[in-house]
Design a protein around this motif. Structure first.
Motif, PDB file in Angstrom:
ATOM      1  N   TYR A  32      14.704 -33.819 -17.916  1.00 40.04           N
ATOM      2  CA  TYR A  32      14.734 -33.242 -17.039  1.00 40.04           C
ATOM      3  C   TYR A  32      15.304 -31.994 -17.550  1.00 40.04           C
ATOM      4  CZ  TYR A  32      11.441 -35.886 -13.739  1.00 40.04           C
ATOM      5  OH  TYR A  32      10.650 -36.803 -12.780  1.00 40.04           O
ATOM      6  N   SER A  33      16.329 -32.078 -17.816  1.00 41.25           N
ATOM      7  CA  SER A  33      17.121 -31.070 -18.242  1.00 41.25           C
ATOM      8  C   SER A  33      16.760 -30.142 -19.169  1.00 41.25           C
ATOM      9  CB  SER A  33      18.648 -31.007 -18.348  1.00 41.25           C
ATOM     10  OG  SER A  33      19.470 -32.083 -17.116  1.00 41.25           O
ATOM     11  N   GLY A  37      14.593 -26.589 -18.552  1.00 46.16           N
ATOM     12  CA  GLY A  37      15.694 -26.246 -19.375  1.00 46.16           C
ATOM     13  C   GLY A  37      14.106 -24.331 -19.967  1.00 46.16           C
ATOM     14  N   THR A 184      17.348 -20.258 -13.948  1.00 43.34           N
ATOM     15  CA  THR A 184      18.123 -20.780 -14.764  1.00 43.34           C
ATOM     16  C   THR A 184      19.072 -22.107 -14.014  1.00 43.34           C
ATOM     17  OG1 THR A 184      17.576 -20.404 -17.160  1.00 43.34           O
ATOM     18  CG2 THR A 184      18.562 -22.685 -17.151  1.00 43.34           C
ATOM     19  N   LEU A 188      18.387 -25.660 -11.996  1.00 46.87           N
ATOM     20  CA  LEU A 188      18.099 -26.334 -13.162  1.00 46.87           C
ATOM     21  C   LEU A 188      19.027 -27.008 -12.910  1.00 46.87           C
ATOM     22  CD1 LEU A 188      17.187 -27.001 -15.849  1.00 46.87           C
ATOM     23  CD2 LEU A 188      18.942 -26.501 -17.127  1.00 46.87           C
ATOM     24  N   ALA A 189      20.436 -27.320 -12.664  1.00 42.10           N
ATOM     25  CA  ALA A 189      21.614 -28.117 -11.827  1.00 42.10           C
ATOM     26  C   ALA A 189      20.481 -29.211 -10.979  1.00 42.10           C
ATOM     27  CB  ALA A 189      22.010 -27.798 -11.445  1.00 42.10           C
ATOM     28  N   GLY A 192      17.940 -31.662 -12.219  1.00 41.82           N
ATOM     29  CA  GLY A 192      18.997 -32.478 -13.061  1.00 41.82           C
ATOM     30  C   GLY A 192      19.358 -33.424 -12.354  1.00 41.82           C
ATOM     31  N   PHE A 245      24.549 -35.171 -18.369  1.00 45.67           N
ATOM     32  CA  PHE A 245      23.954 -33.420 -18.045  1.00 45.67           C
ATOM     33  C   PHE A 245      24.570 -32.258 -18.019  1.00 45.67           C
ATOM     34  CE2 PHE A 245      23.523 -33.585 -13.460  1.00 45.67           C
ATOM     35  CZ  PHE A 245      22.126 -32.643 -13.579  1.00 45.67           C
ATOM     36  N   ILE A 249      23.347 -29.017 -19.252  1.00 43.14           N
ATOM     37  CA  ILE A 249      22.801 -27.738 -19.147  1.00 43.14           C
ATOM     38  C   ILE A 249      23.886 -26.795 -18.712  1.00 43.14           C
ATOM     39  CG2 ILE A 249      20.981 -28.827 -17.354  1.00 43.14           C
ATOM     40  CD1 ILE A 249      23.187 -27.876 -15.425  1.00 43.14           C
TER      41      ILE A 249
END
Lengths: 384, 397
Positions: A32-33, A37, A184, A188-189, A192, A245, A249
């Motif tokens: 996913y990350s 990303g 992002t 993103l965090a 993830g 993870f 990222i």
């Protein structure tokens, strides 16, 4: 079996086989990350396809057109010559913005008559409309101030004074924590963490339910030892994957890491603790492995959007706030982003405590239900 | 078994024997629509907590504060007396934005020394940042123009002329299809459709992985068996989609401008493709547990990469390529266009692509299932012959 034996056994079963179950736990948040990303690598929305319908064709109208061409938010794909052509471009989605500069635009400015530029935007996707409106405000104000300055100069004002008279009040904007408003950094965090949550559910969700068909193995072992022995390897593995993870990222996609590692570690471990326990809870109440994964879908899957990560809690109604408070991601997503982007979160400790407390309650409930369901008397009463 | 018998058997499975399938098919999208309809019921972000640090304390600065107070996008939660207090409020998340009006703000404006106002916004949540900066830009621009006009009038200009010189060009904004930029219209239907896809996956997958008995299908053509099993899901899926559409209009007043035939065409094509991809995944998985794992893990990337929120134009080449392989990419945004705009230029192209996808996926799935069934028959046959062998030997003895 002793607690240590159960832990070792569970560790082995996590890593056993060519395609070990640990890979599923690791793979989903990392995949996913990486995928998201890459998708958000542009950071912000740029180059929105734009058509310009310049009816005036003068120096003033061309300088306005140039302002749109120079802006990276807009991508002027072509200049049209009729209203129909412009509408067709919007209708065909070839353009999402159309700028109409009216006839006698320049003349009206010089004659002191009001002159209006029409900006038409397609707001089916609000992301485009937001980017367009904000960039258009900036271009409009700068262009208007420049024209105003020239008009004031023509009435014998000095250039510097004319500019100040045209814009007597200015606004400086300081955006803290995420100055480029990068998508992002924004998402993103959380995405993830959502992947990790799904990974934990898919792996831990089946762990206890399959033991109902294998009860002879646990003859002399207490339910608490079974559940804690199975919980610890999953919790530790998930926490290690959480840290991995976060590393991905920050290193691969440049998401800032402004907090200390201990805060992120405790937050992550609290999150993996609660999610593992919730998955175990669904596992002990389910009738088979498939239902153990399907039953919590409505509870787990909407978590990302109810977590306050994108739609903030200040905009939620009472129902949404209550539902949001019941979801584990609510206590992680926003707080993790704050830690990463600003290095601080005022609710860090509170959220860690909530997640550990609720996780422990789920753990106790799982032990209670598991011991009742494995007990031959209660199982017989339930018709098992 | 003929097609009709397989269909009947499947309907019996859906509504009587394994009701979970009916719940997924009809319940998933409706539950998501309800949940997210309620989440986005406020439509737009309003009343962002704001603190004011007014160093000037003049009538002029107060009139600017009044403009912020009058704007529904902001909610002034307090006035602070120092920069530290202002920063602390932002840090503690008591406020998400702050306005700093400097000393001599009024004096500088009147002396034509151009006076700056500082807006500080928290950029962590860009939804808040966008709302705050756009609204503040508008307020400051209007306030600056008003001030400029007054100053010009004071310098002896006629009011109309002064207004023109300070504000010579107007920018009028026309926002098409979703004029209020409502998040409910923008988001809720797409999320319901992502859940709808999940519902179709789980129910059709459960059906394909639960063959009652391979001998039932021994004399049935694999394509007829597959069609018989999946036809009820296609029909019921279309019905579930129409129900979701009806609920979104009647419960949440989401506009639905296009003709019903457009919705029917696209939804039928999408359900066909979704069933196809579900059959393909099912053909590759050994049992329902693996299938469930794959389909749950697939849902989030399929939605995020569908271009429904973050547009495909802004993705990198790899993500764009991935996006084009997901059926949801050809469905959710087009449905939103049909609902909000009443048309979609890519309706026919997307329907065609979805039908093509469905046919390809179903073809590959049928091939794999045929091989697997052959293996199962062979295994059953082998088991029967080996279990008969000792008996025969015993009888001979």
């Amino acid at each position: 079996m002793k607690l240590l034996d159960i832990i070792i056994d569970e560790m082995q079963s996590l890593f056993r086989g060519k395609c070990s179950i640990f890979l599923l736990l690791l793979g989903i948040p990392i995949a996913y990350s990486l995928v998201f990303g890459c998708a958000y690598s542009n950071g912000v929305i740029k180059y929105v396809p734009t058509v310009i319908y310049d009816q005036d064709q003068t120096v003033a109208s061309r300088s306005l057109t140039q302002a749109y061409i120079d802006s990276e938010r807009f991508n002027v794909i072509r200049q049209v010559t009729t209203q129909e052509e412009m509408e067709q471009a919007l209708q065909d989605n070839n353009a999402l913005v159309a700028i109409t500069i009216p006839l006698k635009f320049s003349q009206s400015i010089k004659l002191g008559e009001s002159s209006a530029v029409l900006v038409t935007t397609n707001s089916t996707n609000v992301m485009f409309a937001n980017a367009v409106i904000s960039a258009n405000n900036e271009i409009g104000q700068t262009f208007s101030a420049a024209i105003s300055q020239k008009l004031l100069e023509s009435s014998n004002q000095l250039p510097a004074a004319a500019l100040k008279a045209a814009v007597p009040v200015r606004m400086g904007v300081r955006i803290i924590n995420n100055p480029t408003t990068s998508y992002t950094n924004f998402m993103l965090a959380g995405l993830g963490a959502n992947g990790l949550q799904i990974g934990i559910l898919l792996v831990a969700g089946t762990v206890l339910v399959k033991e109902y068909s294998n009860l002879a193995r646990w003859h002399n072992t207490s339910s608490a030892a079974i559940i804690i022995g199975k919980l610890l390897p999953h919790w530790w593995s998930a926490t290690a994957i959480f840290l991995f993870f976060i590393g991905v990222i920050t290193i691969v996609f440049g998401v800032p890491f402004r907090s200390n590692i201990a805060s992120v570690f405790f937050l992550g471990s609290a999150f993996t603790f609660i999610v593992t326990n919730i998955s175990f809870f669904f596992s002990v109440i389910a009738k088979d492995e498939v239902s153990a994964l399907q039953a919590p879908l409505l509870y787990i899957m909407p978590g990302l959007l109810f977590s306050g990560l994108s739609w903030p809690s200040i905009a939620m109604n009472q129902f949404a706030q209550i539902f949001s408070a019941l979801l584990p991601l609510t206590y992680l997503a926003d707080t993790l982003r704050e830690l990463l982007l600003s290095g601080y979160s005022p609710i860090l400790l509170k959220n860690i405590l909530i997640m550990y407390s609720v996780g422990s309650i789920f753990c106790l409930a799982s032990i209670f239900i598991f011991s009742r369901r494995r007990n031959p008397k209660t199982a017989r009463q339930r018709g098992q | 078994m003929n097609l009709w018998r397989i269909c009947k058997l499947e309907l019996h499975q859906i509504f009587i024997k394994d009701r979970r399938r009916a719940i997924f098919l009809f319940g998933a999208s409706l539950a998501y629509l309800l949940l997210f309809g309620l989440l986005y019921s406020t439509h737009v972000l309003k009343e962002v907590p704001l603190v004011i640090y007014d160093e000037d304390q003049t009538q002029f600065s107060r009139s600017l504060i009044q403009a912020f107070d009058d704007c529904e996008k902001f909610k002034i939660i307090g006035y602070v007396a120092s920069e530290e207090e202002m920063e602390n409020d932002l840090r503690q998340k008591n406020a998400y934005a702050a306005i700093h009006i400097p000393n001599n703000f009024n004096k500088n404006a009147k002396l034509l020394a151009s006076s700056p106002v500082l807006l500080i916004a928290d950029g962590s949540n860009i939804l808040i940042t966008n709302t705050v900066t756009t609204a503040a830009q508008e307020i400051i621009a209007t306030f600056a123009k008003g001030t400029g006009v007054k100053l010009s009038e004071a310098a002896g200009q006629l009011p109309a002329l002064a207004r023109h010189k300070i504000d010579p060009v107007h920018f009028r904004l026309r926002v098409l299809n979703n004029p209020t930029q409502s998040y409910l219209y923008f988001f809720a239907i797409g999320l319901a459709l992502a859940a709808f896809q999940q519902g179709v996956f789980l129910s059709a997958g459960a059906s394909l992985l639960a063959y009652p008995n391979p001998s039932h299908l021994k004399r049935t053509n694999i394509l007829i068996a597959e069609a018989g099993k999946l036809l009820p899901y296609w029909t019921l899926g279309t019905l579930a989609f129409l129900l979701t559409l009806f609920a979104s209009v009647s419960l949440f007043s989401i506009p639905c401008k296009a003709a019903m035939t457009s919705f029917l065409l696209l939804s039928a094509a999408f359900i066909y493709a979704a069933i196809g991809i579900s059959a393909l995944i099912a053909s590759l998985c050994n049992n329902e547990l693996y299938f469930t794992r794959v389909s749950i893990a697939y849902t989030v990337p399929a939605f995020v990469l569908s271009g429904y929120t973050w547009p495909q134009q802004s993705m990198d080449t790899f993500s764009q390529f991935l996006s084009y392989t997901f059926p949801l990419s050809y469905f959710s945004s087009t449905i939103r266009e049909l609902m909000l705009a009443g048309y979609s230029p890519s309706l026919y192209l997307n329907s065609f692509i979805l039908l093509l996808m469905g046919t390809t996926f179903l073809g590959i799935a049928a091939f794999i299932f045929k091989r697997r069934l052959k293996l199962r028959f062979a295994r059953n046959h082998h088991r029967t012959s080996t279990s008969n062998y000792p008996n025969n030997v015993m009888t001979q003895k």
